[in-house]
Design an enzyme around this catalytic site. Structure first.
Site, PDB file in Angstrom:
ATOM      1  N   THR A 196       0.824  -1.207   0.000  1.00 24.52           N
ATOM      2  CA  THR A 196       0.000   0.000   0.000  1.00 24.52           C
ATOM      3  C   THR A 196       0.858   1.256   0.000  1.00 24.52           C
ATOM      4  OG1 THR A 196      -1.763  -1.190   1.148  1.00 24.52           O
ATOM      5  CG2 THR A 196      -1.837   1.210   1.218  1.00 24.52           C
TER       6      THR A 196
ATOM      7  N   TYR B 180     -12.272  -5.099  -5.995  1.00 24.23           N
ATOM      8  CA  TYR B 180     -13.385  -4.564  -6.787  1.00 24.23           C
ATOM      9  C   TYR B 180     -14.505  -5.594  -6.924  1.00 24.23           C
ATOM     10  CZ  TYR B 180     -16.196  -2.103 -10.183  1.00 24.23           C
ATOM     11  OH  TYR B 180     -17.239  -1.486 -10.802  1.00 24.23           O
TER      12      TYR B 180
ATOM     13  N   TYR C  18      -1.841 -11.335   1.174  1.00 27.44           N
ATOM     14  CA  TYR C  18      -1.992 -10.003   1.765  1.00 27.44           C
ATOM     15  C   TYR C  18      -3.477  -9.795   2.001  1.00 27.44           C
ATOM     16  CZ  TYR C  18      -1.387  -4.846   2.042  1.00 27.44           C
ATOM     17  OH  TYR C  18      -1.384  -3.520   2.419  1.00 27.44           O
TER      18      TYR C  18
ATOM     19  N   LYS D 101       0.226 -11.807   5.368  1.00 27.42           N
ATOM     20  CA  LYS D 101       0.347 -10.451   5.920  1.00 27.42           C
ATOM     21  C   LYS D 101      -1.072  -9.997   6.218  1.00 27.42           C
ATOM     22  CE  LYS D 101       1.419  -5.654   4.851  1.00 27.42           C
ATOM     23  NZ  LYS D 101       0.071  -5.059   5.038  1.00 27.42           N
TER      24      LYS D 101
END
Length: 305
Positions: free
Chosen positions: A58, A119, A145, A173
Site C-alpha cells: 500500500t 473490486y 496479503y 500479511k
C-alpha cells in the site's frame, strides 16, 4: 523463561521475521518514478535494521502504477538490498497477477506478496483458485496479503484453511485489524508465517504469534520499530509495550493530513540524502500547515532535531 518473538512458519522457506517495511515508490517533480530514490529508501530501512523489504505494498502506491512501472520498481529494489525482497504482485486479475509473479521471480526476488483481488466480490472458491494459480506459476514462496478494508474481500477462516493447503503458500500479511481472526488463524496454522500489518497492532501481533511486523512507521523510523521487535524478542515486554505506545504517537502524527501523505512528508523532514517526492494523484500531499504540525509533533516526540 522470558518471552521471545514467535518463530516463522515451518512452510516458509524464507523464515521471515523481524521488521519488514512496505517501502515507498519515489517520484520526481514531474511524477515519474524516481528509481534512484526508491532504491535509496529501501537501503535506508535496511540500514535501520529491517530484516526484509516489501516493495509495492500500500505504501508503495502499487495500484497507481502502470504494469511497466511496477515491474521496473521490482527490478530496482531487488538489486538494491542484501536482505530478502518480497514483492507485491497482486492485481484484480488472476492472469495479470500470475504474469507479475513470474516477472518478479525472474528478476530475482525472494518471494511474492499477493493482495486479495479487489473490486469484484470474491468467494472462497475464487480465492483458492486465484492463489493456487499464482503458487503453481512460480517456485518462490507466496504470501497472502489480507486487507479487506481496501479490497472489499475478506477471507474466512475456512477459506484460509483451504489456502494453507496449497503448495507454495508460505504466510499471511494480515492488515484486517481483526485480532480474533488473526489469533485463530495463527493458532490453526503454525506452518504459515504471519506478519502483523498494522502499526496499531505490532505488540499485540507479536503476542498472538506474528513472526514479523510490516510497519508504515518503519518506513520513516525503522530504528523505532526494530527496537520494539528486539525488546520483545529479548523478553523485555514492558519496553516493547512502551515502544508500541510511542509508535501510536508517531502513527497519529502521520495521519494528520490526507491518506498516506504522512510517511513521505516525514521522510522529507528527516536529514536524509534522498528525496522520495510526493504521492501520485489522486492521493494528495500535506499542505504547509499540516507539514508544520507534523514537524512539531515529531520534534516533541524527540524524533527530529
Amino acid at each position: 523463561m522470558p518471552a521471545s518473538a514467535p518463530d516463522p512458519g515451518t512452510a516458509d522457506p524464507l523464515a521471515l521475521r523481524g521488521v519488514v517495511p512496505p517501502t515507498v515508490t519515489a517520484f520526481d517533480a514531474d511524477g515519474t518514478v524516481d528509481h534512484e530514490a526508491t532504491a535509496a529508501h529501501a537501503q535506508f530501512v535496511v540500514e535501520g535494521g529491517a530484516s526484509a523489504v516489501f516493495p509495492l505494498g500500500t505504501n508503495g502506491e502499487f495500484a497507481l502504477l502502470t504494469g511497466d512501472e511496477r515491474r521496473a520498481v521490482v527490478e530496482t529494489v531487488a538489486g538494491a538490498v542484501g536482505v530478502p525482497v518480497i514483492a507485491g504482485v497482486g492485481t484484480a486479475s488472476t492472469r495479470e497477477t500470475v504474469a507479475n509473479a513470474r516477472h518478479a521471480e525472474a528478476t530475482g526476488v525472494d518471494g511474492v506478496v499477493v493482495v486479495t483481488p479487489y473490486y469484484y466480490p470474491l468467494d472462497g472458491d475464487a480465492a483458492v483458485g486465484h492463489y493456487r494459480a499464482v503458487a503453481d506459476a512460480v517456485d518462490i514462496p507466496v504470501y497472502i496479503y489480507h486487507i479487506p478494508s481496501k479490497t472489499g474481500n475478506e477471507l474466512s477462516l475456512a477459506t484460509l484453511d483451504r489456502l494453507a493447503a496449497v503448495d507454495g503458500i508460505a504466510g499471511v500479511k494480515d492488515s484486517s485489524k481483526d485480532v480474533p481472526w488473526l489469533a485463530q488463524a495463527v493458532d490453526a496454522h503454525p506452518e504459515l508465517t504471519f506478519l502483523a500489518g498494522s502499526d496499531s497492532l505490532l505488540f499485540p501481533g507479536l503476542e498472538v504469534g506474528c513472526a514479523g511486523l510490516v510497519s508504515a512507521v518503519a518506513n520513516v523510523f525503522p530504528e523505532l520499530v526494530v527496537a520494539l521487535y528486539d525488546a520483545y524478542d529479548a523478553g523485555e515486554e514492558d519496553e516493547a509495550r512502551r515502544l508500541q505506545s510511542r509508535v501510536f504517537d508517531v502513527r497519529s502524527a502521520l495521519k494528520r493530513g490526507p491518506y498516506m501523505a504522512g510517511v513521505k512528508t516525514a521522510l522529507s523532514l528527516r536529514d536524509l540524502d534522498f528525496d522520495v517526492g510526493g504521492l501520485r494523484a489522486p492521493l494528495r500531499t500535506m499542505n504547509d500547515d499540516q507539514r508544520t504540525a507534523l514537524q512539531a509533533d515529531l520534534r516533541n516526540l524527540g524524533l527530529l532535531e
